[in-house]
Design a protein around this motif. Structure first.
Motif, mmCIF file in Angstrom:
data_model
loop_
_atom_site.group_PDB
_atom_site.id
_atom_site.type_symbol
_atom_site.label_atom_id
_atom_site.label_comp_id
_atom_site.label_asym_id
_atom_site.label_seq_id
_atom_site.Cartn_x
_atom_site.Cartn_y
_atom_site.Cartn_z
ATOM 1 N N GLY A 197 -8.152 29.678 -22.685
ATOM 2 C CA GLY A 197 -8.396 28.365 -22.114
ATOM 3 C C GLY A 197 -9.873 28.010 -22.083
ATOM 4 O O GLY A 197 -10.716 28.663 -22.712
ATOM 5 N N SER A 198 -10.217 26.979 -21.323
ATOM 6 C CA SER A 198 -11.596 26.527 -21.250
ATOM 7 C C SER A 198 -12.436 27.481 -20.406
ATOM 8 O O SER A 198 -11.920 28.239 -19.575
ATOM 9 N N LEU A 202 -14.470 26.463 -18.121
ATOM 10 C CA LEU A 202 -14.405 25.967 -16.745
ATOM 11 C C LEU A 202 -13.162 26.471 -16.022
ATOM 12 O O LEU A 202 -13.217 26.822 -14.838
ATOM 13 N N ASP A 203 -12.032 26.541 -16.716
ATOM 14 C CA ASP A 203 -10.816 27.064 -16.081
ATOM 15 C C ASP A 203 -10.988 28.540 -15.711
ATOM 16 O O ASP A 203 -10.613 28.965 -14.614
ATOM 17 N N SER A 204 -11.539 29.321 -16.653
ATOM 18 C CA SER A 204 -11.757 30.743 -16.372
ATOM 19 C C SER A 204 -12.718 30.925 -15.212
ATOM 20 O O SER A 204 -12.489 31.731 -14.299
ATOM 21 N N THR A 210 -13.481 28.852 -12.775
ATOM 22 C CA THR A 210 -12.906 28.404 -11.501
ATOM 23 C C THR A 210 -12.075 29.511 -10.864
ATOM 24 O O THR A 210 -12.185 29.783 -9.659
ATOM 25 N N ALA A 211 -11.254 30.164 -11.667
ATOM 26 C CA ALA A 211 -10.424 31.252 -11.143
ATOM 27 C C ALA A 211 -11.268 32.436 -10.710
ATOM 28 O O ALA A 211 -11.009 33.068 -9.677
ATOM 29 N N GLU A 227 -19.517 24.719 -22.765
ATOM 30 C CA GLU A 227 -18.087 24.637 -23.067
ATOM 31 C C GLU A 227 -17.950 24.468 -24.575
ATOM 32 O O GLU A 227 -17.924 23.349 -25.093
ATOM 33 N N ASP A 282 -14.816 36.780 -20.132
ATOM 34 C CA ASP A 282 -14.531 36.832 -18.699
ATOM 35 C C ASP A 282 -15.374 37.855 -17.931
ATOM 36 O O ASP A 282 -15.797 37.572 -16.797
#
Length: 543
Positions: free
Chosen positions: A281-282, A284-286, A288-289, A347, A366
């Protein structure tokens, strides 16, 4: 008026005087702090006055000398910060002979993102301020180019040239984004001003490139003075070099131990494994989590506070000049309406993929995003700044002047999280953190060794490439940059001091939490001031 009250009023007045000096000399700092009466203003291109700086320094020294031992820790920390700023400004002119700010200081004034990234005023007002700013840049940069002299430190010369050329691309791009996001707005005049400003940036880049490079080495004695004035570190340079070397060896040994646990033969193989942990995924999604998980970790550990009141907004970077850096922009403390803090991250386009050689695989996998979260968010810059804002200081929140403490703290919490088990069962996160720590420690060792005459530039580049696995080109660049600008060496220097201070704290986890929270609440300050503030607040918390 009571004597104590008079001292307090005079002390606050001189702190405000130092803050005003910084805003006048560096209006970009004022704008970022929320002083929008500085919108569209550029600094005067004139020699700095040694008499004025001497008077400013003397005024702060007098207030520090007259401050009673029972003075409010907040006021004492403000005075300590103000004195350190005044001392460094005076030292740069009186000792280092820096009559004018350097080329990258001039270029900092070309940033117009402050007008467009936050809705602090109606769009028409912000666009008008941006237009005035852009219109003033050609004359300002032409005058600034006249201050460069015939020679510049090689690292400053290289980075200023790159920065100027990047701004030549970024300024028109900012206007194009404005047109894209607000097509109803007539931006023809703004685009014309941006084009002229871009040409001025190109011309400034040429002027910088036309100077001759110099090594600008201090030698051990002057290096000691520089570190004392800029970071508050008064230890002998030889001792600091040995300490940096030992830290490089310690981190390298820890990294090699993880490599062995993974059943791998080299650090490079371990680094390559990081790319396999890039989510599909993006970014930003990674991120955020990861931020939510890291915050929960600190809450559970309960050895420092992660309470925040100002929200953090994540944004995807769109720097068309290709910068891949992560940038944390503070909520302006002086803004009339509170704004969120901003964390801007690259991004990459979907077409770039997440392969081993991609930006996503190399720098935004990550495990690396976890280290970035520790440094930038919890419990690094975001948590640190939020704690400092609760203290109410302006000089320690508005002026980003002390990387030895602010970056040292953020680097310290990366290591602290590993010690407390954040990476348990996830060796790739350990690899990412230790790789970052090894590179930071190497920068400190290089900076100290070259300035002290222990290594030549060539020897430093050879050693840095060997230690960090950098290419010869990257190693040479890293050496040039950190020798010209020691800010990159401050991460490890500050971390080592904080680690040392921690040894003073014995006993329960509550003591450790009080220690950490005391440091965080100090905000941005010189190292000795942060330690003094922490001791005072720690004594109060544990009494």
């Amino acid at each position: 008026m009571q004597p104590g009250r008079a001292v307090s009023v005079a002390a606050k007045a001189v702190v405000s005087e130092v803050l005003q000096h910084i805003f006048e000399q560096y209006p970009n700092i004022a704008r970022r702090a929320g002083r929008h009466d500085y919108d569209g203003r550029l600094p005067e291109v004139a020699p700095r006055s040694l008499d004025d700086l001497a008077k400013l320094r003397a005024a702060v020294r007098a207030q520090v000398a007259g401050l009673p031992a029972t003075a409010d820790p907040e006021l004492r920390a403000d005075l300590d910060a103000a004195l350190a700023i005044a001392e460094e400004e005076h030292f740069c002119l009186a000792v280092l002979g820096q009559v004018h700010p350097g080329p990258r200081d001039w270029l900092a004034e070309t940033d117009v993102s402050v007008y467009l990234r936050r809705p602090y005023a109606p769009l028409a007002e912000r666009v008008a301020a941006c237009a005035a700013h852009l219109a003033g840049l050609p004359t300002f940069l032409e005058q600034a180019a006249g201050t460069l002299g015939r020679r510049l430190p090689a690292g400053d010369r290289m980075r200023a040239t790159e920065h100027a050329r990047a701004q030549a691309v970024n300024l028109p791009a900012a206007v194009r984004r404005l047109v894209r996001d607000h097509p109803e707005h007539d931006s023809a005049a703004l685009a014309e001003s941006a084009a002229a400003a871009a040409t001025a940036c190109e011309d400034f880049a040429k002027a910088v490139a036309a100077t001759a490079p110099t090594n600008a080495l201090h030698g051990p004695e002057l290096l000691g003075e520089v570190l004392s004035v800029s970071a508050g570190v008064d230890r002998p340079v030889a001792e600091l070099v040995d300490e940096a070397r030992h830290e490089v060896e310690r981190v390298a040994g820890a990294l090699d131990a993880v490599v062995a646990r993974l059943g791998l033969g080299t650090r490079e193989e371990a680094y390559a494994r990081l790319a396999g942990h890039a989510a599909t995924g993006s970014v930003l999604d990674s991120l955020t989590a990861i931020i939510a998980r890291v915050k929960d970790f600190w809450v559970t550990e309960d050895i420092l506070s992660v309470d925040t009141s100002t929200p953090l907004e994540l944004r995807a970077g769109d720097d068309v000049a290709g910068s891949a850096r992560v940038e944390f922009a503070i909520s302006p403390p002086l803004a009339e309406v509170s704004q969120p803090h901003l964390l801007t991250v690259p991004e990459p386009a979907e077409s770039a993929g997440a392969g081993p050689d991609s930006i996503r695989g190399q720098y935004l996998n990550d495990p690396m995003l976890e280290v970035i979260t520790l440094h930038e968010v919890y419990a690094g810059h975001y948590a640190h700044l939020e704690a400092g804002l609760r203290g109410g200081s302006l000089v320690r929140t508005c002026v980003p002047w002390f990387p030895a403490f602010t970056e040292g703290w953020a680097h310290y919490v990366e290591e602290l999280a590993m010690e407390r088990g954040l990476a348990d069962g996830r060796p790739e996160v350990e690899v990412a953190q230790l790789r970052s720590a090894l590179e930071a420690a190497t920068r400190l060792l290089v900076c100290l060794s070259v300035h002290a005459g222990r290594w030549t530039f060539a020897e430093a580049a050879e050693q840095a490439a060997l230690i960090c696995g950098w290419s010869p080109a990257r190693a040479a660049r890293e050496v040039l940059v950190v020798v010209a600008d020691p800010a990159g060496a401050m991460y490890t220097l500050g971390k080592l001091r904080i680690r040392e201070w921690r040894r003073e704290v014995a006993g329960s986890p509550g003591d450790l939490k009080a220690f950490h929270d005391g440091l965080m609440r100090c905000g941005s300050a010189p190292l000795p001031a942060a330690l003094r503030y922490c001791r005072q607040t720690l004594a109060g918390a544990l009494s």
